[in-house]
Design an enzyme around this catalytic site. Sequence first.
Site, PDB file in Angstrom:
ATOM      1  N   HIS A  71     -23.624 -69.457 -12.562  1.00  0.00           N
ATOM      2  CA  HIS A  71     -22.825 -69.620 -13.783  1.00  0.00           C
ATOM      3  C   HIS A  71     -21.539 -68.813 -13.635  1.00  0.00           C
ATOM      4  CE1 HIS A  71     -24.801 -65.739 -14.290  1.00  0.00           C
ATOM      5  NE2 HIS A  71     -23.812 -65.404 -15.110  1.00  0.00           N
ATOM      6  N   ASP A 115     -19.043 -66.267 -16.206  1.00  0.00           N
ATOM      7  CA  ASP A 115     -19.118 -65.579 -17.494  1.00  0.00           C
ATOM      8  C   ASP A 115     -17.988 -66.110 -18.388  1.00  0.00           C
ATOM      9  OD1 ASP A 115     -21.228 -64.186 -16.410  1.00  0.00           O
ATOM     10  OD2 ASP A 115     -20.073 -62.387 -15.969  1.00  0.00           O
ATOM     11  N   HIS A 130     -21.394 -67.057  -9.981  1.00  0.00           N
ATOM     12  CA  HIS A 130     -22.343 -66.102  -9.397  1.00  0.00           C
ATOM     13  C   HIS A 130     -23.774 -66.401  -9.813  1.00  0.00           C
ATOM     14  CE1 HIS A 130     -20.910 -64.474 -13.268  1.00  0.00           C
ATOM     15  NE2 HIS A 130     -22.061 -63.834 -13.372  1.00  0.00           N
ATOM     16  N   ARG A 142     -35.210 -55.372  -9.800  1.00  0.00           N
ATOM     17  CA  ARG A 142     -33.783 -55.190 -10.064  1.00  0.00           C
ATOM     18  C   ARG A 142     -33.539 -55.073 -11.572  1.00  0.00           C
ATOM     19  NH1 ARG A 142     -28.618 -56.407  -8.176  1.00  0.00           N
ATOM     20  NH2 ARG A 142     -27.245 -57.372  -9.704  1.00  0.00           N
TER      21      ARG A 142
HETATM   22  C1  OGA Z   1     -24.992 -61.921 -16.329  1.00  0.00           C
HETATM   23  C2  OGA Z   1     -25.027 -61.682 -14.865  1.00  0.00           C
HETATM   24  C3  OGA Z   1     -25.764 -60.331 -13.026  1.00  0.00           C
HETATM   25  C4  OGA Z   1     -26.864 -59.391 -12.706  1.00  0.00           C
HETATM   26  O1  OGA Z   1     -25.746 -61.245 -17.055  1.00  0.00           O
HETATM   27  O2  OGA Z   1     -24.176 -62.780 -16.738  1.00  0.00           O
HETATM   28  O3  OGA Z   1     -24.412 -62.411 -14.142  1.00  0.00           O
HETATM   29  O4  OGA Z   1     -26.815 -58.822 -11.646  1.00  0.00           O
HETATM   30  N1  OGA Z   1     -25.761 -60.678 -14.403  1.00  0.00           N
HETATM   31  O5  OGA Z   1     -27.772 -59.247 -13.521  1.00  0.00           O
HETATM   32 NI    NI Z   2     -22.927 -63.481 -15.244  1.00  0.00          NI
END
Ligand code: OGA
Ligand code: NI
Length: 352
Positions: free
Chosen positions: A233, A235, A290, A300
Amino acid sequence: MATTLSQAYRDTTLQLKHIIPLDFHSIHELPESHAWTQADEISSEKRACQTRVEEEPSIPVIDLSSPTVVELVGSACQRWGMFQVTNHDVSLSLVHDVEAHAQRLFALPADRKIKALRSPNGATGYGVARISSFFSKLMWHEGFTIMGSAVEHAKELWPNEYEEFCDSMDNYQKKMKSLAHKILLLILKALGLDEEDQEMTSSAYLYQSEGALQLNSYPSCPNPNRAIGLAPHTDSLLLTILHQNDTNGLQIFQDGMGWMSVPPVSGALLVNVGDLMHILSNTRFPTVYHRVVPNETRHRFSMAYFYGPPTDSIVAPLSKFQFPRFRPVTVKEYIGLKSKHLEKALHLLRIS
Ligand code: OGA
Ligand code: NI
């Protein structure tokens, strides 16, 4: 009365079929519901040029006290849409405190977390990622979103000791907001806005700008090659500031190269350009596509702070661009478009 960010999200009436994440603690084999193929994950356009995962992209690490910080930020935004910052004036003890609260939250038994569930047309609370409704498979992820106050939901989790959690989240959001403000000014400068323009643009954007905090948890996964932590996606807002714990997982997509890992840099915060900044910069700064992949042995955690202008304000390419490539849009309208069309939302605004 002005619309708030949480109202803008509530108004999108996302129909999440499965708002309740899996009870990851009790699962030892990847269920079919969470086993992805490439076809489940990526649009055909991106799939065509997906090649390999590169280990070490050189996402620049920028010292915010550097005398050439504007140039450094400008060139990182143009090349990657992303950079890491040090000397950011957010104490590591605060970052670790928020991370510890997130860990404590996600470690609660599933029946407790469900008490703080985000309602289907709500903004704050526990649940799956908002983008889940676009995918037929489920993600190896659980999240807790905070827009505005977390008190009501935190009381459900810890009836007697919710205050510490809320104070910590409030402090962190304040710090993130002022850091985002500072970075936005640097980016506007890098885009060549002179002081006067900047004052105009930034006063509208900054005084009542809004943010949301997203706590993310990606438990260790029995079959990480077939699972997805967070589906690809971009942001939506202007900027995102991300803290990742010491566990890899974040990847960015680069045309012609495929997916590249963005390993955490200890003590640094990761900043990425969002869709509204892509519009403001008239495409000069790419919005970053990403995803997160899960890990077989490690858990994580991440905290993402999303920063945008007030929801009723209008975003358009800066007036210095003679040939605007997007029509103007209010933040609220854009959030609505994104909730309906996901990554196609930007194309719907293109005028050339
Ligand atoms: C998000 C995102 C990345 C992560 O919350 O939009 O891309 O590493 N998070 O959690
Ligand atoms: Ni994100």
